[in-house]
Design an enzyme around this catalytic site. Structure first.
Site, PDB file in Angstrom:
ATOM      1  CB  CYS A   1     -11.079  -0.995  -5.133  1.00 31.24           C
ATOM      2  SG  CYS A   1     -10.591  -2.274  -4.037  1.00 31.24           S
TER       3      CYS A   1
ATOM      4  CG  ASN B   1     -10.020  -2.352   1.129  1.00 29.76           C
ATOM      5  OD1 ASN B   1      -9.495  -1.473   1.199  1.00 29.76           O
ATOM      6  ND2 ASN B   1      -9.590  -3.808   1.315  1.00 29.76           N
TER       7      ASN B   1
ATOM      8  CB  CYS C   1      -3.765  -4.800  -5.401  1.00 28.94           C
ATOM      9  SG  CYS C   1      -4.402  -3.375  -6.440  1.00 28.94           S
ATOM     10  N   GLY C   2      -6.868  -6.474  -6.993  1.00 32.14           N
ATOM     11  CA  GLY C   2      -7.283  -6.778  -8.188  1.00 32.14           C
ATOM     12  C   GLY C   2      -6.751  -5.981  -9.401  1.00 32.14           C
TER      13      GLY C   2
ATOM     14  CG  ASN D   1      -1.931  -0.957   1.004  1.00 32.65           C
ATOM     15  OD1 ASN D   1      -2.673  -1.192  -0.055  1.00 32.65           O
ATOM     16  ND2 ASN D   1      -2.647  -1.417   2.230  1.00 32.65           N
TER      17      ASN D   1
END
Length: 289
Positions: free
Chosen positions: A226, A198, A101-102, A92
């Protein structure tokens, strides 16, 4: 006895870390690449030679800083793996190594194609949540297979599920006028504590899709999209009975993403996240501890 390949890589990485500490007062020139997937932007670095100082949180924060560094929602390293095409290591923008993380995964596939790590339109890679496969077409649209989801927790005013990262999904009205920074941070800390989650706010749109805005932990702000978040929203909307099996179209501030999935009695399977992944620029930056 013969050492395994991964053991050798780990020892080499330790050696590079020690060398870095010894040379800590020497300036380091870092080659980087900037990628974005529907506005979710990342600093990408080729770390196949294991030279990058992964334990230097200040360095990672600096590279992600939008005023004094390069700027990005996160930093991702591409590393070698002896079983699949590459390994993805995600940090991050606060400097901490994080969960899947897509959008970052989709950008990594485009990056691997650019570097020649993959020569076809198919890729397989390892991330913190396990193995992933993906395809990339001529327009740099990447279709990424996500992890199966075997549990969706429904509460009175929200849903919670893990799509590689933890996600809170909450239906709202007038999403365009919502103060995502204020409301997202309130839920992120108030409901989930320091480890956090999230926070996704969602509203059905006129075209039978969904508008989504996300507050991301680790960034501690709203991001333009996201990937694991829209994946969570699509599955949550199915669990609530708003959609049948995919595809589900998600409209984020950074652009449109698509999520496909299949359902069984025990899980959501064959979950795919599809959208663009583009190189924005590349360059070098100097870092001195």
């Amino acid at each position: 006895p013969k050492m395994q390949f991964n053991d050798l890589l780990t020892r080499l990485e330790w050696g590079m870390e020690i060398l870095y500490l010894c040379l800590i007062h020497v300036e380091m020139e870092i080659e980087f690449f900037k990628y974005q997937g529907t506005g979710n932007d990342f600093v990408l670095i080729d770390n196949r030679k294991r030279w990058f100082p992964k334990t230097d949180i200040d360095c990672i924060k600096h590279l992600c800083d939008r005023r004094f560094g390069i700027g990005g929602d996160g930093l991702i390293l591409l590393e070698e793996d002896n079983e699949v095409d590459f390994k993805m290591v995600y940090f991050n923008s606060d400097g901490a190594e994080s969960t899947m993380c897509g959008n970052g995964g989709r950008c990594m596939v485009a990056f691997a194609k650019y570097l020649g790590v993959i020569s076809s339109n198919k890729a397989s890679f390892r991330a913190v949540d396990g193995l992933h496969s993906a395809t990339i077409d001529a327009t740099e649209k990447v279709k990424l297979k996500m992890k199966d989801v075997d549990e969706v927790m429904e509460r009175e005013s929200y849903l919670f599920l893990d799509t590689g990262s933890p996600h809170h999904v909450q239906l709202v009205k007038n999403i365009d006028g919502l103060n995502v920074q204020q409301e997202g941070s309130k839920i992120r800390y108030g409901l989930y504590g320091q480890s956090g989650s999230n926070i996704n706010f969602v509203e059905p749109s006129d075209d039978k899709g969904f508008k989504v805005r996300t507050y991301e932990r680790g960034v501690e702000a709203e991001t333009l999209s996201c990937g694991t978040g829209v994946t969570a929203v699509a599955i949550a909307m199915h669990a609530k009975g708003f959609v049948n099996d995919g595809p589900v179209v998600l409209d984020t501030p950074g652009g449109e993403l698509r999520v496909d999935f299949e359902t069984s009695t025990t899980a959501y399977q064959n979950v795919y996240l599809t959208g663009p992944a583009q190189q924005v620029f590349k360059g070098t930056i100097t870092w001195k501890a």
